[in-house]
Design a protein around this motif. Structure first.
Motif, mmCIF file in Angstrom:
data_model
loop_
_atom_site.group_PDB
_atom_site.id
_atom_site.type_symbol
_atom_site.label_atom_id
_atom_site.label_comp_id
_atom_site.label_asym_id
_atom_site.label_seq_id
_atom_site.Cartn_x
_atom_site.Cartn_y
_atom_site.Cartn_z
ATOM 1 N N ILE A 185 0.854 -1.188 0.000
ATOM 2 C CA ILE A 185 0.000 0.000 0.000
ATOM 3 C C ILE A 185 0.887 1.233 0.000
ATOM 4 N N GLU A 186 0.342 2.339 -0.491
ATOM 5 C CA GLU A 186 1.112 3.582 -0.568
ATOM 6 C C GLU A 186 0.517 4.612 0.387
ATOM 7 N N PHE A 187 1.414 5.358 1.019
ATOM 8 C CA PHE A 187 1.033 6.283 2.091
ATOM 9 C C PHE A 187 1.772 7.596 1.904
ATOM 10 N N ALA A 188 1.071 8.712 2.131
ATOM 11 C CA ALA A 188 1.690 10.032 2.002
ATOM 12 C C ALA A 188 1.303 10.889 3.204
ATOM 13 N N TYR A 189 2.258 11.665 3.688
ATOM 14 C CA TYR A 189 2.028 12.500 4.866
ATOM 15 C C TYR A 189 2.839 13.787 4.756
ATOM 16 N N PRO A 190 2.505 14.816 5.565
ATOM 17 C CA PRO A 190 3.218 16.090 5.499
ATOM 18 C C PRO A 190 4.348 16.172 6.527
ATOM 19 N N TYR A 191 5.163 17.207 6.376
ATOM 20 C CA TYR A 191 6.131 17.627 7.386
ATOM 21 C C TYR A 191 7.118 16.530 7.782
ATOM 22 N N SER A 192 8.042 16.236 6.875
ATOM 23 C CA SER A 192 9.029 15.198 7.158
ATOM 24 C C SER A 192 9.862 15.534 8.383
ATOM 25 N N HIS A 193 10.154 16.812 8.609
ATOM 26 C CA HIS A 193 10.996 17.186 9.747
ATOM 27 C C HIS A 193 10.311 16.923 11.085
ATOM 28 N N LEU A 194 8.982 16.809 11.063
ATOM 29 C CA LEU A 194 8.251 16.486 12.287
ATOM 30 C C LEU A 194 7.984 14.989 12.420
ATOM 31 N N PHE A 195 7.552 14.363 11.316
ATOM 32 C CA PHE A 195 6.970 13.034 11.423
ATOM 33 C C PHE A 195 7.845 11.877 10.955
ATOM 34 N N ASP A 196 8.957 12.142 10.293
ATOM 35 C CA ASP A 196 9.806 11.020 9.868
ATOM 36 C C ASP A 196 10.172 10.130 11.054
ATOM 37 N N VAL A 197 10.582 10.763 12.145
ATOM 38 C CA VAL A 197 11.011 9.998 13.311
ATOM 39 C C VAL A 197 9.839 9.233 13.930
ATOM 40 N N THR A 198 8.620 9.770 13.795
ATOM 41 C CA THR A 198 7.425 9.109 14.335
ATOM 42 C C THR A 198 7.143 7.806 13.604
ATOM 43 N N TYR A 199 7.151 7.858 12.291
ATOM 44 C CA TYR A 199 6.857 6.644 11.515
ATOM 45 C C TYR A 199 7.989 5.626 11.610
ATOM 46 N N GLN A 200 9.217 6.101 11.743
ATOM 47 C CA GLN A 200 10.334 5.178 11.959
ATOM 48 C C GLN A 200 10.144 4.412 13.268
ATOM 49 N N ALA A 201 9.639 5.107 14.284
ATOM 50 C CA ALA A 201 9.405 4.463 15.578
ATOM 51 C C ALA A 201 8.245 3.470 15.509
ATOM 52 N N MET A 202 7.274 3.741 14.642
ATOM 53 C CA MET A 202 6.095 2.878 14.534
ATOM 54 C C MET A 202 6.337 1.595 13.744
ATOM 55 N N MET A 203 7.188 1.681 12.738
ATOM 56 C CA MET A 203 7.274 0.607 11.753
ATOM 57 C C MET A 203 7.618 -0.771 12.322
ATOM 58 N N PRO A 204 8.561 -0.912 13.263
ATOM 59 C CA PRO A 204 8.878 -2.259 13.751
ATOM 60 C C PRO A 204 7.669 -2.995 14.309
ATOM 61 N N ALA A 205 6.852 -2.310 15.102
ATOM 62 C CA ALA A 205 5.676 -2.951 15.694
ATOM 63 C C ALA A 205 4.650 -3.294 14.618
ATOM 64 N N PHE A 206 4.475 -2.391 13.642
ATOM 65 C CA PHE A 206 3.506 -2.681 12.580
ATOM 66 C C PHE A 206 3.963 -3.869 11.731
ATOM 67 N N GLU A 207 5.233 -3.890 11.375
ATOM 68 C CA GLU A 207 5.751 -4.982 10.542
ATOM 69 C C GLU A 207 5.681 -6.318 11.272
ATOM 70 N N ALA A 208 5.889 -6.299 12.589
ATOM 71 C CA ALA A 208 5.793 -7.541 13.360
ATOM 72 C C ALA A 208 4.357 -8.048 13.396
ATOM 73 N N ALA A 209 3.404 -7.128 13.477
ATOM 74 C CA ALA A 209 1.990 -7.518 13.545
ATOM 75 C C ALA A 209 1.415 -7.838 12.168
#
Length: 415
Positions: free
Chosen positions: A25-49
């Motif tokens: 799936i493809e996903f788009a979001y704003p403000y990389s300087h704010l949210f890049d670190v947020t999605y990086q923190a989320m990805m391990p748990a999402f990929e495991a599930a």
């Protein structure tokens, strides 16, 4: 025991089948300087599930306006992402144009949706015509950022509570050799600070389809901005330059969204940083606009597996687990109750600078979109008008108000 050739062949075949079964799936979001670190923190748990789902991240939007413009163009070209993150005040146009899909069929299948933190007040931020079209991801409010080393060097011990006190602090800092005492975020997305000054007076910028720039409250807001800009000798900086200057210890006070707190803390120099409530116009603000964004389903795929994968991602990032990462990595407040009441039970006590926005929640008001297809153009008209105050090109606020009223009226569906 060594694996046989047959066993190896079966293993390779199974791997190939698994790879083919993986849904992208493809996903788009704003403000990389704010949210890049947020999605990086989320990805391990999402990929495991969800090992069978691959999330492909598109290029980030520069702003909420850019995000909406991009989606409108992609709808025409047939290149929409499966999930998009849009500003709370930019959802309605995607609903009206049939780009965003209702989430009702997916929510109906969830057995414990409300107990997972998706309460009615949260869902109401993305409800249109009694149907839910988005799940709010983050909520922000305007706050003050203070370099206490600079303030205390000028004998200022208490945080200002009104804009007159802010201006007085500017005068003190200038006398103490500070060349740029303040940055006030007039250029933040969606005329947010203009709406903040309007809501401070308990006045909405849109009422019954009418943009209230002709009101006494709008004139007072313009005059207040002019006083801050001119008496504080504020430089006309974009956000990234302002953040760099504040982080380097060159600006004493910065007024911006609480959403940037994580970015400010990560780039902060060696000084005492304190956040404080957004000052008012002679009194405590009577309201403030809720900033933030929501995840919306814009997939054009009719493949049930793609739709379910997009829903799994959309739900995960707005869940208690996902939303907790928003609070930890930014200054946004998660609207999910499970995040705030369970996962983050002690978080705000341990992070007082992030508590500031939470304390202002009783002031929460709608961040309003301008009516009609020209809503983005109206945003730009107001932006350009305020910039003329910053640069000194506009000195007569009554005349500027009349110009803005006339330009905006030409862009409204009802004139």
């Amino acid at each position: 025991m060594k694996p046989t050739a047959t066993a190896l062949a079966l293993a390779l075949s199974a791997s190939a089948v698994f790879a083919q079964d993986k849904v992208t799936i493809e996903f788009a979001y704003p403000y990389s300087h704010l949210f890049d670190v947020t999605y990086q923190a989320m990805m391990p748990a999402f990929e495991a599930a969800h090992p069978d789902i691959e999330v492909k991240f598109r290029a980030t939007y520069e702003s909420y306006e850019d995000g909406t413009n991009t989606i409108l163009r992609e709808a025409v070209s047939g290149n929409l992402p499966d999930v998009t993150m849009q500003g709370l005040n930019r959802q309605q146009i995607l609903v009206e144009k049939g780009i965003a899909r209702s989430l009702a069929p997916f929510i109906a299948k969830e057995a414990d949706f409300e107990t997972e933190g998706y309460h009615q007040a949260m869902l109401s931020l993305s409800t249109f015509d009694d149907a839910v079209f988005g799940l709010p991801f983050s909520v922000s409010l305007p706050v003050g950022y203070y370099n206490m080393d600079i303030l205390k060097a000028g004998g200022i011990e208490s945080l200002p509570t009104t804009w007159d006190e802010v201006i007085a602090a500017c005068e003190t800092m200038k006398a103490n050799g500070v060349q740029n005492p303040v940055f006030w975020g007039w250029n933040i997305t969606g005329n947010w600070f203009m709406q903040a000054l309007m809501w401070s007076q308990d006045k909405a910028i849109v009422e019954n389809g009418h943009v209230t720039l002709d009101s006494p409250e709008a004139l007072a807001a313009l005059e207040q901005m002019q006083a801050i800009f001119t008496k504080c000798d504020m430089q006309n900086l974009d956000w990234k330059a302002a953040l760099a200057s504040f982080s380097a210890g060159e600006i004493g006070m910065m007024f911006w969204s609480t959403s940037a707190l994580g970015a400010v803390e990560r780039s902060q120099g060696d000084f005492d940083l304190v956040t404080g409530p957004f000052p008012g116009m002679d009194e405590t603000p009577r309201g403030l606009p809720a900033g933030g964004n929501a995840a919306m389903l814009t997939s054009t795929s009719e493949d049930p597996r793609v739709q379910e994968a997009a829903w799994a991602w959309l739900k995960f990032i707005t869940s208690g687990e996902g939303a907790a990462e928003v609070a930890k990595t930014t200054g946004y407040m998660p609207p999910n109750k499970a995040a705030n009441e369970i996962i983050l039970a002690d978080f705000y006590q341990q992070n007082p600078n992030k508590q500031t926005a939470v304390d202002q929640l009783p002031l929460l008001r709608d961040w309003l979109a301008y009516p009609g297809d020209n809503g983005l153009a109206i945003t730009q008209v107001i932006y350009d008008g305020i910039e003329r105050i910053v640069t000194g090109e506009a000195a007569d606020m009554k005349a500027l108000q009349e110009e803005l009223v006339e330009e905006v009226a030409d862009l409204l569906p009802n004139g």
